[in-house]
Design an enzyme around this catalytic site. Structure first.
Site, mmCIF file in Angstrom:
data_model
loop_
_atom_site.group_PDB
_atom_site.id
_atom_site.type_symbol
_atom_site.label_atom_id
_atom_site.label_comp_id
_atom_site.label_asym_id
_atom_site.label_seq_id
_atom_site.Cartn_x
_atom_site.Cartn_y
_atom_site.Cartn_z
ATOM 1 N N GLU A 66 2.296 1.629 -3.401
ATOM 2 C CA GLU A 66 1.239 2.135 -4.284
ATOM 3 C C GLU A 66 1.085 3.641 -4.105
ATOM 4 O OE1 GLU A 66 -2.631 0.468 -3.522
ATOM 5 O OE2 GLU A 66 -3.592 1.723 -5.049
ATOM 6 N N GLU A 89 0.838 -1.195 0.000
ATOM 7 C CA GLU A 89 0.000 0.000 0.000
ATOM 8 C C GLU A 89 0.875 1.247 0.000
ATOM 9 O OE1 GLU A 89 -2.908 -0.343 3.065
ATOM 10 O OE2 GLU A 89 -4.163 1.243 2.245
ATOM 11 N N CYS A 109 -10.259 -1.607 14.468
ATOM 12 C CA CYS A 109 -10.586 -3.037 14.545
ATOM 13 C C CYS A 109 -10.828 -3.505 15.976
ATOM 14 C CB CYS A 109 -9.457 -3.869 13.970
ATOM 15 S SG CYS A 109 -9.013 -3.369 12.322
ATOM 16 N N CYS A 169 -8.240 -1.756 4.039
ATOM 17 C CA CYS A 169 -8.154 -2.994 4.821
ATOM 18 C C CYS A 169 -9.386 -3.237 5.669
ATOM 19 C CB CYS A 169 -6.882 -3.033 5.651
ATOM 20 S SG CYS A 169 -6.423 -1.458 6.309
ATOM 21 N N GLU A 186 -14.208 -11.767 -5.998
ATOM 22 C CA GLU A 186 -12.875 -11.385 -6.485
ATOM 23 C C GLU A 186 -11.767 -12.069 -5.693
ATOM 24 O OE1 GLU A 186 -15.752 -9.339 -5.754
ATOM 25 O OE2 GLU A 186 -14.528 -7.702 -4.965
ATOM 26 N N GLU A 245 -16.084 -10.216 3.255
ATOM 27 C CA GLU A 245 -14.915 -9.971 2.421
ATOM 28 C C GLU A 245 -14.365 -11.273 1.838
ATOM 29 O OE1 GLU A 245 -11.326 -8.705 4.423
ATOM 30 O OE2 GLU A 245 -10.815 -7.367 2.765
ATOM 31 N N SER A 290 -7.051 2.117 -2.162
ATOM 32 C CA SER A 290 -5.842 1.365 -2.462
ATOM 33 C C SER A 290 -6.259 0.012 -3.025
ATOM 34 C CB SER A 290 -5.036 1.163 -1.185
ATOM 35 O OG SER A 290 -4.110 0.114 -1.380
ATOM 36 N N LYS A 315 -15.443 -9.181 7.708
ATOM 37 C CA LYS A 315 -14.420 -10.049 7.121
ATOM 38 C C LYS A 315 -15.046 -11.314 6.545
ATOM 39 C CE LYS A 315 -10.637 -7.763 7.826
ATOM 40 N NZ LYS A 315 -9.823 -7.360 6.679
#
Ligand SMILES: Cc1cc2nc3c(=O)[nH]c(=O)nc-3n(C[C@H](O)[C@H](O)[C@H](O)COP(=O)(O)O)c2cc1C
Ligand code: SF4
Lengths: 396, 642
Positions: free
Chosen positions: B315, B312, B569, B339, B406, B401, B359, B398
């Site tokens: 990037e 990241e 988190c 994230c 993907e 996710e 990102s 999560k």
């Protein structure tokens, strides 16, 4: 619709503009003093002193304030506000202008019950006329320091929206659910601004109080309930309609006037009021004895009180906003109890528990709806215990 | 009563669901300062505007609550907290009664006790479910109160069968409205705390229920899966979608190689599930417990957190290079972190036009999954189809996710199951293990024990701090300790909703080997001021996004960290229940304490990460292979649902 009432309504004997002109002459403090001095108490049911309410709103500092006329008239058995709006809307609007000037508000809203939307066209016409006559808009009656205008908002048909904080939520486009109090609308109301909410009748009395003075008004009625009051009388009577009486008359007097002498019971205050049995008809209709927002429902000798109360409870089960536990669930339990009574299957012990629950609802509900919905239930248990207990058949 | 009108314009909740907020002046004895009230015979002097509930709590007097929650606006709807205020005709809700005058309060008179018992009985008359078959057994506020008030029979009846079908449509949050007591905490969490607004009260009177838009299944509306509502539900009406059975089945299957990665936030909180005070990290005890449960390997998500920082961060440097040096106008800045899957879905729904700013680096959970089924599988000669990857996360999103279509870049589902802290605690207790008593043991190779930078990912500002530690050192060639003592970047820490920080790069150094293929030099960054933002909780994220849209100061930022959950988190929707500001603070302390004792505290110094770049991702960060495995794309979902 034929609005029937006995002769002329006293507040309407004051000519348009006269009250408003008198008010503007008195000045802000003068108006509040006059209203306070008159002893006028809110006619929407709660009976809060109007002068105190206006004084609180006037004392709050804010960039914007509002006057709201509560024309939600949702209490079963009331229709006086409809009659007033139909015939004397200009006086109500004048009352709003006076309130606005007194507290420093420039905007008024008429919250009109959805079912009354057919009145809107005429009301808009009246407003338009008042604008052209210089009573509304910029420079009211030529006074540079007074401007006020009124807008009509159509409610969406929930009884609870008549409760002033739910009404404000509804105005703001939310679900009509009562707010926590404090804060009170006079401090944090519509759009978070100080807002005076008054009943149609309360406002209708203002011009005459301005014109005739506080002493005239306070000389009528009783010690704690000043002035005259409009009553919506319905049910088992010969002459139902809207009546005007001074506060303090006995129920018996009222029954004689309306042709309900042989009534078995009278529900004073609509669905959320108390049931008064015939033996208590010598009691006085006044804030200090049997209070009411104006609804008087009369029950003849043939009426089954259990059916009467079941009817009211069904209303509350459906009309509770469902926000708080005691009212949302409590009304259901009271209605279930009535069903059991109808079948003769409710034990005395259960009955006692339900009465205690009724007290809890009166004590712990968030708003006036839940606080008053058990009234009718508790009063039939108190007064008609013999009639409602021990049934074995469903009575049709 | 002449206080100024109060309007909290920032809240989207209707005022009926908000209490009266009076600014507490705190000034002693000044007008509008303090007032003395009496509760149950005890005097207490409190700032004006303090509620009866707050005052009672500070006196150590317990008043029961259900719809009240420290994180939420005051609704005053359950009425369980009613008390007697002398002179008032009715009982008053202690949670929503701000004191403005001296009053006398009684908290447990006969009237009060009767009302509370009735209210409980009324709730129970609609609450369907058996306590022993509920994940909130022994952790349920309704159950606790039933015990406290001695409920021994159902005075007003009890449902014999369910009224509602359980909504299992969401991969993250399951709704069982049979257990709902209509406290509306979930509604307020969603609209006020998170500003998503998926849940609302619907209907009137006894028909009121909590519904989604048009009563659609939760999986089909704009729910961001953050699970904050689960953490604030007093009963078991809301729970996470629990894959424990599948995980056990994999463990029990001898043909499967089951690996688990553990994130830092669950490790800092799982002790709470075993009765420990919040703020005790059990990282290494957990490793032992997991092996005893039967997991074949235990890995540290911090490894891939470090990897995320490298990817990241690279990037970001590339975006800046392209935008500033190559003047490529198509480059989207500021770059947003990606994230937090709740945040990602929030952006996809509410700000789809900003998808290019996210990102493309996957979250640590997903990077790890992709590497386990490729790099690790090759290294250990295990067929990836026999590997089951489990992720211990503080998070319900999560679960969504790892199910995004993907997320199969390894050729398999990169992460098979996401477990929440609560679910893993349940698995551990099923094995008879008392976690706090476990001996400590290390993580498994080849990923080993990671760095402190990975650990602080768990707290709001942590990703930013980790990124700064690495980016600053990679660019300047200097140690971050030169400008921030002990490498603690205090300005990005703390629970302030939105943070804004600027950092000027006075010095530049040589381009390190790792990045040589990407940029020729750092000259273009010399003297540059990097502008950074941090926001946690989607309500705060919304503030920042609206500022960006309006061209405010955050639109000039280069990099912004967003976390869906309040506190980051550590306050995730999969964490132990209850949650409160002080609990989250204790967890944050544990996380920063863990960071401070690591020998290596910077992602780019993690030897295991460097090894992966040497052996596997040979083209370096943001290279071809890492793009295939470690980066992803997003969907412009919008708010409109069919
Ligand atoms: C459930 C409920 C319904 C009410 N409905 C009305 C109504 O229809 N009209 C009205 O004027 N007041 C109604 N009220 C009283 C209002 O809350 C408020 O007290 C009143 O509008 C104030 O005006 P007043 O002081 O002039 O009476 C209602 C109150 C409750 C609790
Ligand atoms: S008392 Fe009834 S109407 Fe009033 S807030 Fe409670 S549920 Fe709503």
């Amino acid at each position: 619709m034929s609005p029937s009432h006995t002769g002329e309504l006293t507040f309407s004997t004051v000519k348009p503009r006269v009250g408003l002109q008198a008010a503007l002459d008195k000045g802000r403090a003068g108006i509040v003093a006059e209203v306070s001095g008159s002893g006028l108490k809110g006619r929407g049911g709660a009976g809060f002193p109007t002068g105190v309410k206006w004084n609180l709103a006037a004392a709050t500092v804010a960039d914007e304030k509002f006057v709201v006329c509560n024309a939600d008239e949702g209490e079963p058995g009331t229709f006086k506000d409809r009659v007033i709006l139909n015939r004397f809307a200009d006086l109500v609007f004048e009352g709003m202008i006076i309130a606005g000037y007194a507290i420093g508000a420039q905007k008024g809203i008429l919250y009109l019950r959805g079912e009354y939307s057919y009145l809107r066209k005429d009301l808009e016409k009246t407003l338009e006329r008042m604008r052209t006559e210089g009573m509304l808009g910029e420079r009211v009656l030529g006074r540079d320091d007074v401007s006020f205008d009124i807008e009509i908002f159509i409610g969406s048909g929930a009884y609870v929206c008549g409760e002033e904080t739910a009404l404000i939520e509804s105005l703001e486009g939310q679900r009509g659910e009562p707010r926590n109090r404090p804060p009170f609308p006079v401090n944090t109301g519509y759009k978070g601004r100080p807002t005076v909410v008054n009943n149609v009748e309360t406002l209708a009395w203002i011009p005459s109080i301005m014109a005739r003075g506080a002493d005239w008004f306070s000389s009528l009625g009783t010690d704690k309930s000043k002035g005259l009051k409009l009553f919506s009388v319905s049910g088992d009577v010969e002459r139902p309609g809207v009546y005007e009486f001074p506060w303090g008359l006995t129920i018996a007097d009222l029954m004689r006037e309306v042709g309900g002498e042989n009534a078995k019971a009278v529900q004073v205050g609509g669905a959320s009021g108390y049931i008064v049995p015939a033996r208590d008809f010598e009691r006085h209709i006044a804030f200090e004895d049997v209070p009411t927002g104006g609804a008087v429902i009369v029950f003849g000798p043939h009426r089954d009180m259990l059916q009467v109360v079941s009817n009211f409870m069904e209303f509350f089960v459906g009309e509770s906003c469902g926000q708080c536990t005691p009212c949302r669930e409590g009304n259901v339990k009271l209605l279930e109890g009535l069903r059991l009574l109808e079948e003769g299957r409710c034990s005395t012990r259960q009955m006692r528990e339900l009465c205690a629950l009724g007290e809890t609802m009166q004590q712990a509900s968030k708003c006036g709806l839940g606080q008053s919905s058990p009234n009718a239930f508790l009063s039939i248990v108190k007064h008609y215990g013999d009639e409602i207990m021990g049934r074995t058949d469903v009575i049709v | 009563m002449t206080d100024k009108p109060i309007l909290d314009d920032t809240s989207r909740a209707p005022v009926s669901q908000r209490g009266y907020v009076i600014e507490k002046s705190g000034m002693d004895d000044a007008i509008g300062g303090k007032v003395t009230i009496n509760i149950d015979g005890k005097d207490i002097k409190i700032p004006l505007g303090t509620t009866i509930l707050e005052a009672a709590r500070s006196l150590g007097i317990r008043i029961p609550t259900l719809c009240y929650h420290e994180d939420l606006c005051v609704a005053g709807v359950c009425r369980i907290c009613v008390v007697e205020v002398e002179g008032q005709r009715t009982l008053q809700a202690a949670c929503g009664y701000p004191v403005t005058a001296p009053i006398t309060v009684k908290t447990h008179t006969r009237r009060v006790r009767q009302a509370r018992r009735h209210i409980l009985d009324l709730m129970l008359s609609k609450h369907y479910g058996e306590c022993y078959a509920c994940f909130r057994n022994n952790n349920c506020e309704l159950q606790t109160l039933a015990k406290e008030y001695g409920v021994d029979f159902f005075r007003f009846g009890h449902p014999e069968k369910p009224l509602y079908a359980v909504d299992r449509s969401s991969p993250s949050v399951i709704r069982d409205m049979n257990k709902c007591i209509l406290c509306r905490r979930c509604v307020r969490t969603c609209i006020d705390l998170q500003e998503v607004g998926v849940l609302e009260g619907h209907g009137r009177g006894a028909d009121v229920e909590i519904q989604t838009f048009m009563n659609k299944p939760l999986g089909e509306v704009i729910c961001i899966n953050c699970g904050q509502c689960i953490n604030r539900c007093p009963t078991g009406a809301l729970r996470a979608n629990d894959p424990t059975d599948e995980v056990w089945a994999a463990i029990d299957n001898p043909d499967k190689h089951v690996v688990i990665q553990t994130a830092p936030s669950p490790r800092a909180a799982i002790g709470e599930n075993f009765g420990l005070e919040p703020g005790t990290a059990l990282t290494f005890e957990l490793n032992t417990a997991l092996r005893r449960c039967g997991f074949d390997r235990v890995f540290d998500t911090n490894f891939s957190a470090d990897l995320t920082i490298i990817e990241e961060g690279t990037e970001l440097l590339l975006r800046l290079y392209k935008a500033l040096v190559e003047k490529d106008a198509s480059i989207a800045l500021p770059q947003f972190t990606s994230c937090s899957p709740g945040w990602v879905k929030f952006l996809e729904h509410f700000y789809p036009e900003y998808v290019p700013n996210l990102s493309s680096a996957k979250s640590p959970q997903q990077m790890f999954g992709a590497l386990i089924k490729t790099y690790y599988a090759e290294l250990n000669k295990i067929d990836p189809k026999d590997i089951v990857t489990v992720a211990l996360m503080p998070c319900s999103a999560k679960k969504f996710e790892c199910n995004r279509p993907e997320m199969c870049d390894s050729g398999y589902k990169d992460v098979d199951y996401g477990l929440t802290t609560r679910e893993l605690a349940q698995m551990i207790s099923e094995t008879g293990i008392f976690l706090p008593d476990m001996p400590r043991s290390d993580f498994d190779d080849p990923f080993g024990t990671a760095t402190g930078s990975g650990v602080i990912f768990g707290a709001t500002g942590g990703v930013m701090e980790a990124a700064l530690r690495s980016v600053y050192e990679l660019v300047s060639g200097e140690r971050i300790e030169n400008i921030f003592e002990h490498a603690d970047i205090i300005p990005v820490r703390g629970f302030q909703g939105v943070k804004y920080v600027e950092l000027t790069l006075d010095k530049i150094g040589p381009v390190p080997d790792l990045l040589k293929p990407l940029v020729p030099n750092w000259d273009w960054l010399k003297g540059a001021t990097v502008k950074l933002g941090v926001a946690h909780g989607t309500a705060n994220a919304k503030r920042v996004m609206d500022d960006i849209k309006a061209g405010g100061k955050f639109s000039e930022c280069h990099f912004i960290e967003f976390m869906a959950c309040p506190g980051g988190c550590l306050g995730g929707g999969g964490q132990p229940i209850p949650t409160s500001p002080s609990i989250r603070e204790a967890r944050a302390k544990a996380i920063y304490a863990e960071d401070s004792v690591y020998e290596i505290r910077k992602s780019h110094e993690n030897p295991a990460v460097l090894k992966v770049y040497n052996e596997f991702l040979r083209e370096g960060p943001c290279g071809h292979k890492s793009h295939k495995l470690l980066h992803t794309s997003y969907i412009e979902r919008g708010k409109y649902i069919s």
